[in-house]
Motif scaffolding. Structure first.
Motif: not given
Length: 250
Positions: A76-89
């Motif tokens: 689940w942590v990896f899930h959140i980090v993966l979703i946060a990456t394009p949001s950060l861009v």
């Protein structure tokens, strides 16, 4: 750290429509906060409390690896980090866009350029939402395949170096099962809200775009010409694809 992800989503909130802010609420409250508080205590001792009815060295480790190929918490942590990456861009691009917009002098050319940049920003946001939906659906399927909807209290294991088929036992299986259902439900709700947001934003921003500018007649005419050029390019691309399909068929 969770604080870094929270700052990313707070920056995304300034550029999101109402449905996007609802998705951010789900992420911050029902995922980040709960994973950082409840789930961390629930899953931190899962490997320590995992026990098997044998003292054979290495048997417990291989059985735990079979029962949990990846920890639910890390999944689940990896899930959140993966979703946060394009949001950060997207947040980085939006910040850069706002800085350029603030430095431009007020003129007809700058107003048209701001209009073009705003459309690019919206397209990037749409791409961000599409990636979010793909990630949500992908992780929902992954959770179903990896963990199903239940954490069994007992695991039979016959992996080497276990001398025979041994029984292994997990800690707090009912709590973890309830948390699996909870997180899956949040994922379904997030995927549904993101899909509605994608449809609503696409229709509002690109199909029924009715932006009002305080412009004079010549600048408004330039914007209308720009929109006609964009629609003409789209029509040309569609005609080209149609001709290619006809050539392929014959």
């Amino acid at each position: 750290e969770w604080g870094f992800l929270e700052s990313v989503f707070e920056g995304l909130q300034a550029h999101s429509p109402m449905l996007g802010r609802f998705w951010l609420f789900l992420m911050l409250v029902f995922r980040i906060v709960i994973l950082g508080t409840v789930a961390s205590d629930l899953f931190e001792d899962e490997q320590l409390e995992f026990s098997c009815n044998t003292l054979q060295p290495g048997c417990k480790q291989v059985c735990y690896d079979k029962a949990f190929p990846i920890s639910q918490y890390r999944f689940w942590v990896f899930h959140i980090v993966l979703i946060a990456t394009p949001s950060l861009v997207f947040v980085m691009y939006a910040t850069h866009h706002n800085n350029k917009k603030a430095k431009r002098p007020k003129s007809k050319r700058s107003i048209i350029q701001n209009y073009i940049d705003n459309r690019r920003l919206r397209r990037l946001y749409i791409v961000n939402v599409m990636f979010r939906i793909a990630a949500e659906v992908g992780f929902l399927v992954g959770q179903c395949k990896l963990y199903s909807f239940e954490v069994p209290a007992q695991y039979p294991c016959d992996r080497f170096p276990c001398p025979y088929t041994v029984d292994c036992f997990t800690s707090r299986p009912m709590e973890k099962t309830i948390f699996l259902y909870f997180y899956f439900g949040v994922g379904v709700l997030s995927a549904f809200s993101s899909t509605v947001e994608l449809l609503y934003s696409s229709i509002k921003w690109f199909c029924c775009d009715q932006e009002n500018f305080d412009l004079d007649e010549s600048t408004s005419e330039n914007l209308q010409n720009l929109r006609k050029d964009e629609s003409g390019k789209k029509t040309t691309k569609l005609c080209y694809l149609k001709n290619m399909l006809m050539l392929f068929c014959f």
